[in-house]
Motif scaffolding. Sequence first.
Motif, PDB file in Angstrom:
ATOM      1  N   ARG A 189       0.842  -1.211   0.000  1.00  0.00           N
ATOM      2  CA  ARG A 189       0.000   0.000   0.000  1.00  0.00           C
ATOM      3  C   ARG A 189       0.870   1.251   0.000  1.00  0.00           C
ATOM      4  NH1 ARG A 189      -2.821  -3.019   3.902  1.00  0.00           N
ATOM      5  NH2 ARG A 189      -2.029  -1.701   5.586  1.00  0.00           N
ATOM      6  N   LYS A 190       1.954   1.204   0.797  1.00  0.00           N
ATOM      7  CA  LYS A 190       2.862   2.359   0.874  1.00  0.00           C
ATOM      8  C   LYS A 190       3.500   2.619  -0.489  1.00  0.00           C
ATOM      9  CE  LYS A 190       5.121   1.976   4.855  1.00  0.00           C
ATOM     10  NZ  LYS A 190       6.333   1.454   5.501  1.00  0.00           N
ATOM     11  N   ASN A 191       3.969   1.540  -1.119  1.00  0.00           N
ATOM     12  CA  ASN A 191       4.635   1.689  -2.413  1.00  0.00           C
ATOM     13  C   ASN A 191       3.677   2.143  -3.506  1.00  0.00           C
ATOM     14  OD1 ASN A 191       6.866   0.848  -1.101  1.00  0.00           O
ATOM     15  ND2 ASN A 191       7.012  -1.156  -2.065  1.00  0.00           N
ATOM     16  N   LEU A 192       2.443   1.662  -3.447  1.00  0.00           N
ATOM     17  CA  LEU A 192       1.465   2.101  -4.453  1.00  0.00           C
ATOM     18  C   LEU A 192       1.182   3.584  -4.282  1.00  0.00           C
ATOM     19  CD1 LEU A 192      -1.090  -0.835  -4.422  1.00  0.00           C
ATOM     20  CD2 LEU A 192      -0.005   0.083  -6.467  1.00  0.00           C
ATOM     21  N   ASN A 193       1.115   4.002  -3.036  1.00  0.00           N
ATOM     22  CA  ASN A 193       0.816   5.392  -2.739  1.00  0.00           C
ATOM     23  C   ASN A 193       1.920   6.312  -3.256  1.00  0.00           C
ATOM     24  OD1 ASN A 193      -0.693   7.441  -1.736  1.00  0.00           O
ATOM     25  ND2 ASN A 193      -0.010   7.212   0.378  1.00  0.00           N
ATOM     26  N   SER A 194       3.156   5.818  -3.206  1.00  0.00           N
ATOM     27  CA  SER A 194       4.262   6.671  -3.672  1.00  0.00           C
ATOM     28  C   SER A 194       4.632   6.336  -5.115  1.00  0.00           C
ATOM     29  CB  SER A 194       5.463   6.519  -2.741  1.00  0.00           C
ATOM     30  OG  SER A 194       5.871   5.176  -2.734  1.00  0.00           O
ATOM     31  N   GLY A 195       3.812   5.503  -5.760  1.00  0.00           N
ATOM     32  CA  GLY A 195       4.024   5.195  -7.183  1.00  0.00           C
ATOM     33  C   GLY A 195       5.254   4.354  -7.448  1.00  0.00           C
ATOM     34  N   GLN A 196       5.693   3.584  -6.450  1.00  0.00           N
ATOM     35  CA  GLN A 196       6.949   2.828  -6.631  1.00  0.00           C
ATOM     36  C   GLN A 196       6.751   1.334  -6.520  1.00  0.00           C
ATOM     37  OE1 GLN A 196       9.153   4.394  -3.372  1.00  0.00           O
ATOM     38  NE2 GLN A 196      10.088   6.002  -4.617  1.00  0.00           N
ATOM     39  N   LEU A 197       5.599   0.835  -6.936  1.00  0.00           N
ATOM     40  CA  LEU A 197       5.367  -0.590  -6.704  1.00  0.00           C
ATOM     41  C   LEU A 197       6.064  -1.465  -7.731  1.00  0.00           C
ATOM     42  CD1 LEU A 197       3.831  -2.560  -4.811  1.00  0.00           C
ATOM     43  CD2 LEU A 197       2.291  -2.888  -6.724  1.00  0.00           C
ATOM     44  N   ASN A 198       6.745  -2.484  -7.210  1.00  0.00           N
ATOM     45  CA  ASN A 198       7.278  -3.539  -8.051  1.00  0.00           C
ATOM     46  C   ASN A 198       6.101  -4.465  -8.354  1.00  0.00           C
ATOM     47  OD1 ASN A 198       8.257  -5.956  -8.902  1.00  0.00           O
ATOM     48  ND2 ASN A 198       9.823  -6.154  -7.303  1.00  0.00           N
ATOM     49  N   SER A 199       5.706  -4.504  -9.626  1.00  0.00           N
ATOM     50  CA  SER A 199       4.452  -5.194  -9.953  1.00  0.00           C
ATOM     51  C   SER A 199       4.550  -6.713  -9.848  1.00  0.00           C
ATOM     52  CB  SER A 199       3.974  -4.778 -11.339  1.00  0.00           C
ATOM     53  OG  SER A 199       4.987  -5.075 -12.259  1.00  0.00           O
ATOM     54  N   ASN A 200       5.767  -7.230  -9.532  1.00  0.00           N
ATOM     55  CA  ASN A 200       5.877  -8.687  -9.351  1.00  0.00           C
ATOM     56  C   ASN A 200       5.306  -9.159  -8.021  1.00  0.00           C
ATOM     57  OD1 ASN A 200       7.260  -8.812 -11.700  1.00  0.00           O
ATOM     58  ND2 ASN A 200       9.271  -8.612 -10.719  1.00  0.00           N
ATOM     59  N   LEU A 201       4.879  -8.244  -7.190  1.00  0.00           N
ATOM     60  CA  LEU A 201       4.436  -8.627  -5.847  1.00  0.00           C
ATOM     61  C   LEU A 201       2.973  -9.065  -5.776  1.00  0.00           C
ATOM     62  CD1 LEU A 201       6.063  -5.741  -3.724  1.00  0.00           C
ATOM     63  CD2 LEU A 201       7.091  -7.867  -4.508  1.00  0.00           C
ATOM     64  N   ILE A 202       2.212  -8.701  -6.807  1.00  0.00           N
ATOM     65  CA  ILE A 202       0.776  -9.040  -6.813  1.00  0.00           C
ATOM     66  C   ILE A 202       0.398  -9.630  -8.170  1.00  0.00           C
ATOM     67  CG2 ILE A 202      -1.182  -8.016  -5.595  1.00  0.00           C
ATOM     68  CD1 ILE A 202      -0.313  -5.371  -6.111  1.00  0.00           C
ATOM     69  N   PRO A 203      -0.596 -10.520  -8.209  1.00  0.00           N
ATOM     70  CA  PRO A 203      -1.033 -11.058  -9.496  1.00  0.00           C
ATOM     71  C   PRO A 203      -1.455  -9.924 -10.443  1.00  0.00           C
ATOM     72  CG  PRO A 203      -2.018 -12.308  -7.692  1.00  0.00           C
ATOM     73  CD  PRO A 203      -1.330 -11.123  -7.079  1.00  0.00           C
ATOM     74  N   PRO A 204      -1.136 -10.041 -11.744  1.00  0.00           N
ATOM     75  CA  PRO A 204      -1.436  -8.960 -12.693  1.00  0.00           C
ATOM     76  C   PRO A 204      -2.903  -8.531 -12.696  1.00  0.00           C
ATOM     77  CG  PRO A 204      -0.139 -10.697 -13.756  1.00  0.00           C
ATOM     78  CD  PRO A 204      -0.411 -11.161 -12.370  1.00  0.00           C
ATOM     79  N   ALA A 205      -3.827  -9.487 -12.572  1.00  0.00           N
ATOM     80  CA  ALA A 205      -5.258  -9.117 -12.605  1.00  0.00           C
ATOM     81  C   ALA A 205      -5.615  -8.251 -11.393  1.00  0.00           C
ATOM     82  CB  ALA A 205      -6.124 -10.371 -12.636  1.00  0.00           C
ATOM     83  N   VAL A 206      -4.953  -8.503 -10.263  1.00  0.00           N
ATOM     84  CA  VAL A 206      -5.203  -7.705  -9.055  1.00  0.00           C
ATOM     85  C   VAL A 206      -4.625  -6.306  -9.259  1.00  0.00           C
ATOM     86  CG1 VAL A 206      -4.792  -7.524  -6.557  1.00  0.00           C
ATOM     87  CG2 VAL A 206      -5.200  -9.770  -7.591  1.00  0.00           C
ATOM     88  N   MET A 207      -3.437  -6.256  -9.863  1.00  0.00           N
ATOM     89  CA  MET A 207      -2.788  -4.956 -10.138  1.00  0.00           C
ATOM     90  C   MET A 207      -3.672  -4.103 -11.054  1.00  0.00           C
ATOM     91  SD  MET A 207      -0.112  -3.381  -9.306  1.00  0.00           S
ATOM     92  CE  MET A 207       0.125  -1.676  -9.732  1.00  0.00           C
ATOM     93  N   SER A 208      -4.226  -4.728 -12.112  1.00  0.00           N
ATOM     94  CA  SER A 208      -5.095  -3.966 -13.037  1.00  0.00           C
ATOM     95  C   SER A 208      -6.322  -3.446 -12.299  1.00  0.00           C
ATOM     96  CB  SER A 208      -5.594  -4.851 -14.186  1.00  0.00           C
ATOM     97  OG  SER A 208      -4.527  -5.403 -14.852  1.00  0.00           O
ATOM     98  N   TYR A 209      -6.881  -4.277 -11.421  1.00  0.00           N
ATOM     99  CA  TYR A 209      -8.080  -3.875 -10.668  1.00  0.00           C
ATOM    100  C   TYR A 209      -7.752  -2.692  -9.751  1.00  0.00           C
ATOM    101  CZ  TYR A 209     -12.185  -4.235  -7.620  1.00  0.00           C
ATOM    102  OH  TYR A 209     -13.318  -3.958  -6.899  1.00  0.00           O
ATOM    103  N   ILE A 210      -6.593  -2.759  -9.095  1.00  0.00           N
ATOM    104  CA  ILE A 210      -6.174  -1.668  -8.196  1.00  0.00           C
ATOM    105  C   ILE A 210      -6.079  -0.358  -8.987  1.00  0.00           C
ATOM    106  CG2 ILE A 210      -4.175  -0.789  -6.880  1.00  0.00           C
ATOM    107  CD1 ILE A 210      -3.750  -3.680  -5.896  1.00  0.00           C
ATOM    108  N   GLN A 211      -5.514  -0.458 -10.197  1.00  0.00           N
ATOM    109  CA  GLN A 211      -5.365   0.750 -11.014  1.00  0.00           C
ATOM    110  C   GLN A 211      -6.727   1.255 -11.479  1.00  0.00           C
ATOM    111  OE1 GLN A 211      -2.514  -0.960 -13.675  1.00  0.00           O
ATOM    112  NE2 GLN A 211      -0.788   0.037 -12.650  1.00  0.00           N
ATOM    113  N   GLN A 212      -7.561   0.313 -11.913  1.00  0.00           N
ATOM    114  CA  GLN A 212      -8.887   0.682 -12.425  1.00  0.00           C
ATOM    115  C   GLN A 212      -9.727   1.341 -11.330  1.00  0.00           C
ATOM    116  OE1 GLN A 212     -11.421  -2.686 -12.898  1.00  0.00           O
ATOM    117  NE2 GLN A 212     -13.105  -1.221 -12.903  1.00  0.00           N
ATOM    118  N   GLN A 213      -9.624   0.827 -10.097  1.00  0.00           N
ATOM    119  CA  GLN A 213     -10.416   1.348  -8.972  1.00  0.00           C
ATOM    120  C   GLN A 213      -9.717   2.509  -8.260  1.00  0.00           C
ATOM    121  OE1 GLN A 213     -13.525  -0.240  -7.535  1.00  0.00           O
ATOM    122  NE2 GLN A 213     -13.513  -0.893  -9.664  1.00  0.00           N
ATOM    123  N   GLN A 214      -8.503   2.804  -8.711  1.00  0.00           N
ATOM    124  CA  GLN A 214      -7.678   3.854  -8.096  1.00  0.00           C
ATOM    125  C   GLN A 214      -7.557   3.649  -6.579  1.00  0.00           C
ATOM    126  OE1 GLN A 214      -9.644   7.398  -9.671  1.00  0.00           O
ATOM    127  NE2 GLN A 214      -8.059   7.429 -11.253  1.00  0.00           N
TER     128      GLN A 214
END
Length: 218
Positions: A189-214
Amino acid sequence: MTFKPKGLQALFGGTFDPIHYGHLRPVEALAKQVGLEKVILLPNHVPPHRPQPEASPAQRLEMVRLAIQDNPLFTIDTRELERNSPSYTIETLTTLRKEMGSEQPLAFIIGQDSLLSINTWHGWEQLLNNCHLLVCSRPGYATNFSDPQMQAWLAEHKTDDPNQLSHTPSGYIFLGDTPLVDISATEIRKNLNSGQLNSNLIPPAVMSYIQQQQLYHS
Ligand code: ATP
């Protein structure tokens, strides 16, 4: 009606805010070691006096659903999320025990950090009357309790034999030899908030949902 137990049933509870590979990878390895056919994910209803999840119950559930959509090992039980009031793990386990019968082998999966603080859980002394505990390693957490009484409790219940788990309804603690995955939802959550997330940490479909839902942006 004669009750016929199924194989070892395993539940894995969590806030899943969001679900990540630190939840999924160790549990997949544990399932292989113990011979679990299914793992039931149990998203929590978080009590008001605890820090609230950033995502809504519906969003957390959707992320869990997306994370496991191509993985037949996992299913979801939404009973804790659907309740309007928070439910303690021991209450859910007691209900499941009633539903499944007294002979059904049942396990609850936790990470090493949760094991070390298990004596802070409501009704923790009753847990092993209802289930086995299967523990995933987690980097940064001690392998032993610092409290000698808790260490004695662990020694009393510990088993290294997966057969004991599937041949008894409850009562054992199995420490899994699972991969160390250094991820926490807080850090994500901290890394997403600062825009520094390594996307290997979460399944891609979850990452897309997080972005879509902001989600997880201040
Ligand atoms: P936070 O860091 O915000 O507390 P979390 O990911 O630890 O988040 P939960 O989603 O509630 O929190 O975790 C559910 C279960 O998963 C707990 O039993 C926890 O011990 C376990 N767990 C979480 N991350 C890991 C990990 N990286 N390795 C092993 N177990 C983990």
